[in-house]
Design a protein around this motif. Structure first.
Motif, short mmCIF file in Angstrom:
data_model
loop_
_atom_site.label_atom_id
_atom_site.label_comp_id
_atom_site.label_asym_id
_atom_site.label_seq_id
_atom_site.Cartn_x
_atom_site.Cartn_y
_atom_site.Cartn_z
N MET A 121 0.85 -1.19 0.00
CA MET A 121 0.00 0.00 0.00
C MET A 121 0.89 1.24 0.00
O MET A 121 2.04 1.21 0.44
N ARG A 122 0.32 2.33 -0.50
CA ARG A 122 1.04 3.60 -0.50
C ARG A 122 0.93 4.24 0.88
O ARG A 122 -0.12 4.20 1.51
N VAL A 123 2.03 4.85 1.31
CA VAL A 123 2.03 5.62 2.56
C VAL A 123 2.85 6.89 2.33
O VAL A 123 3.52 7.03 1.31
N VAL A 124 2.76 7.82 3.29
CA VAL A 124 3.75 8.89 3.38
C VAL A 124 4.43 8.70 4.72
O VAL A 124 3.76 8.57 5.76
N GLU A 125 5.74 8.61 4.71
CA GLU A 125 6.46 8.31 5.95
C GLU A 125 7.46 9.42 6.26
O GLU A 125 7.77 10.27 5.41
N LEU A 126 7.97 9.38 7.50
CA LEU A 126 8.96 10.36 7.93
C LEU A 126 10.35 9.88 7.55
O LEU A 126 10.78 8.81 7.96
N ASP A 127 11.05 10.71 6.77
CA ASP A 127 12.44 10.42 6.43
C ASP A 127 13.30 11.33 7.32
O ASP A 127 13.82 12.33 6.86
N GLY A 128 13.37 10.99 8.60
CA GLY A 128 14.03 11.86 9.57
C GLY A 128 13.06 12.88 10.14
O GLY A 128 11.84 12.75 9.96
N THR A 129 13.58 13.88 10.84
CA THR A 129 12.73 14.92 11.41
C THR A 129 13.19 16.28 10.88
O THR A 129 14.36 16.46 10.55
N GLY A 130 12.24 17.22 10.82
CA GLY A 130 12.60 18.55 10.35
C GLY A 130 11.47 19.22 9.61
O GLY A 130 10.31 19.10 10.01
N ASP A 131 11.80 19.92 8.53
CA ASP A 131 10.77 20.68 7.80
C ASP A 131 9.86 19.74 7.02
O ASP A 131 10.12 18.53 6.97
N PRO A 132 8.78 20.25 6.40
CA PRO A 132 7.82 19.35 5.76
C PRO A 132 8.42 18.45 4.68
O PRO A 132 7.84 17.43 4.33
N GLY A 133 9.59 18.80 4.18
CA GLY A 133 10.25 17.97 3.17
C GLY A 133 10.61 16.58 3.66
O GLY A 133 10.91 15.69 2.84
N VAL A 134 10.58 16.34 4.98
CA VAL A 134 10.90 14.99 5.48
C VAL A 134 9.73 14.03 5.31
O VAL A 134 9.86 12.83 5.59
N LEU A 135 8.57 14.55 4.86
CA LEU A 135 7.42 13.67 4.59
C LEU A 135 7.56 13.15 3.17
O LEU A 135 7.43 13.91 2.20
N VAL A 136 7.87 11.87 3.02
CA VAL A 136 8.18 11.33 1.69
C VAL A 136 7.29 10.12 1.39
O VAL A 136 6.85 9.41 2.29
N PRO A 137 7.02 9.88 0.08
CA PRO A 137 6.21 8.71 -0.27
C PRO A 137 6.96 7.42 0.02
O PRO A 137 8.20 7.39 -0.06
N GLY A 138 6.21 6.39 0.33
CA GLY A 138 6.81 5.08 0.58
C GLY A 138 5.77 4.00 0.35
O GLY A 138 4.64 4.29 -0.03
N THR A 139 6.17 2.77 0.55
CA THR A 139 5.22 1.66 0.47
C THR A 139 5.42 0.76 1.69
O THR A 139 6.50 0.73 2.28
N ARG A 140 4.35 0.05 2.03
CA ARG A 140 4.36 -0.90 3.14
C ARG A 140 3.50 -2.08 2.73
O ARG A 140 2.58 -1.92 1.93
N PRO A 141 3.74 -3.24 3.30
CA PRO A 141 2.77 -4.33 3.11
C PRO A 141 1.43 -3.89 3.72
O PRO A 141 1.42 -3.24 4.77
N THR A 142 0.33 -4.18 3.04
CA THR A 142 -0.98 -3.86 3.62
C THR A 142 -1.12 -4.63 4.93
O THR A 142 -0.85 -5.83 4.96
N PRO A 143 -1.49 -3.93 6.03
CA PRO A 143 -1.56 -4.64 7.32
C PRO A 143 -2.63 -5.74 7.30
O PRO A 143 -3.60 -5.64 6.56
N ARG A 144 -2.41 -6.76 8.09
CA ARG A 144 -3.43 -7.81 8.25
C ARG A 144 -4.01 -7.65 9.65
O ARG A 144 -3.26 -7.51 10.62
N PRO A 145 -5.34 -7.65 9.74
CA PRO A 145 -5.94 -7.46 11.06
C PRO A 145 -5.67 -8.65 11.97
O PRO A 145 -5.87 -9.79 11.56
N GLY A 146 -5.16 -8.38 13.17
CA GLY A 146 -4.91 -9.45 14.13
C GLY A 146 -6.21 -9.86 14.81
O GLY A 146 -7.29 -9.33 14.51
N PRO A 147 -6.14 -10.79 15.75
CA PRO A 147 -7.34 -11.22 16.47
C PRO A 147 -8.03 -10.02 17.13
O PRO A 147 -7.37 -9.18 17.75
N GLY A 148 -9.32 -9.90 16.92
CA GLY A 148 -10.07 -8.79 17.52
C GLY A 148 -9.93 -7.47 16.77
O GLY A 148 -10.44 -6.45 17.23
N GLU A 149 -9.23 -7.47 15.63
CA GLU A 149 -8.97 -6.20 14.93
C GLU A 149 -9.78 -6.07 13.63
O GLU A 149 -10.26 -7.05 13.07
N LEU A 150 -9.86 -4.81 13.18
CA LEU A 150 -10.47 -4.47 11.90
C LEU A 150 -9.39 -3.96 10.97
O LEU A 150 -8.41 -3.35 11.43
#
Ligand code: ZN
Ligand code: ZN
Length: 349
Positions: free
Chosen positions: A1-30
């Motif tokens: 899935m597409r995400v925007v993640e923190l590439d370090g800390t600082g000005d808004p430029g540290v918000l960068v596009p990234g990808t992650r595996p789509t989460p799987r809901p654990g027991p009791g989760e949605l």
């Protein structure tokens, strides 16, 4: 899935596009497909490194969307429902949870953007313990801001026992929490004095229900409205000895002035901390006037449920300030840093 993640800390430029595996809901989760996510001052503090979030974090704790998958042990009725989420998933089993104090739970999946990935993403994990069903008439962008930007103020106003005829001062009244706290205080029958960081926000605060609005010359420099002016504004609303309640959403820039504007037995509730650090509490004033200074944390599921009902009934009408695609979330942060946003903006993944 597409995400925007923190590439370090600082000005808004540290918000960068990234990808992650789509989460799987654990027991009791949605699993919730994010329909919209609010962009909060808390996110800007996290991005600057002032909070617990670290490099790689996916921020965003103001989330609404649709339940698209269920973990084990979740009633099937949740599938397909549109929901607004509380920003923390509690465990439901610890002493705090069984006492009904789920905002203090530290045993669950936790707070979006800090303990688990947040809503600057296409999907998030959630739970029946932090989800409230949204009726059709509340869209995702509005639903996203109901817990943090609206529920925070409702919880604070309740803890201050605000009722009809009282005078309430709301500082940071042009911000996301401030603007909705003004509307809620008005709904509870109070008269409202708004303090804003910039005169450009005054009209919106008046439209939200404030009886009077007072710009504070430069909130970032801590140049607050004078205590004299604030007391005059309260007096003009008929409360000769001062305000009954202050909802303090900015902290350091306005705290001392707002405290001095309280009547005897007044209550100041801290909900915002835009300039982290200690505050100068005047003990003489606090003792002689028997003031109550307290904190109020984020909304819980009961608060969010009440907010959804208030909005569905038309008692208050939250409107997101601006909707942007998730790819432009850095622009929303830049606007927060410049303190030009009025109310709360959202991003759409
Ligand atoms: Zn927030
Ligand atoms: Zn718990």
């Amino acid at each position: 899935m597409r995400v925007v993640e923190l590439d370090g800390t600082g000005d808004p430029g540290v918000l960068v596009p990234g990808t992650r595996p789509t989460p799987r809901p654990g027991p009791g989760e949605l699993l919730v497909r994010v329909g919209a996510c609010g962009v909060c001052g808390h996110d800007a503090l996290a991005r600057r490194g002032a909070l617990a979030a670290c490099a790689g974090a996916v921020l965003g704790h103001e989330i609404a969307g649709r339940v698209v998958a269920l973990g084990t042990d979740v009633p099937g009725g949740w599938l397909g429902k549109r929901v607004a989420l509380v920003q923390r998933i509690p465990c439901g089993r610890c002493d705090d949870c069984t006492d009904g104090a789920t905002t203090h739970c530290r045993s669950g999946p936790g707070f979006y953007g800090e303990d688990l990935d947040g809503g600057y993403a296409e999907y998030v994990r959630a739970s029946p313990l932090n989800a409230v069903e949204l009726p059709d008439e509340i869209d995702d962008a509005t639903g996203a801001i109901l817990s943090c930007a609206v529920g925070t103020g409702l919880r604070a106003l309740r803890s201050a026992e605000v009722g009809p005829g009282q005078v309430v001062i709301v500082t940071g009244a042009g911000g996301g929490v401030g603007l909705h706290t003004v509307a809620l205080a008005r709904h509870l029958g109070a008269r409202v004095v708004g303090v804003v960081g910039s005169p450009a926000k005054a009209d919106a605060v008046r439209a939200a229900g404030a009886d009077s609005v007072h710009p504070c010359a430069d909130i970032t420099a801590g140049a607050a409205i004078s205590a004299h002016d604030l007391r005059d504004a309260v007096r003009a609303l008929g409360s000769r000895r001062g305000a009954h309640v202050v909802i303090e959403t900015t902290g350091a820039p306005t705290f001392s002035t707002a405290l001095r504007a309280l009547a005897p037995r007044g209550r100041l509730v801290l909900v915002g901390n835009t300039v982290p650090g200690p505050l100068p509490l005047d003990p003489g004033l606090t003792i002689v006037k028997e003031l109550r200074v307290s904190g109020s944390a984020h909304a819980d599921r009961d608060d969010l449920t009440e907010v959804v009902e208030l909005v569905a009934d038309g008692a208050i009408t939250p409107v997101p300030a601006r909707r942007r695609p998730l790819s432009e979330v850095a622009d929303a942060h830049a606007e927060l840093d410049a303190r030009t946003v009025i109310g709360r903006s959202v991003v759409i993944p």
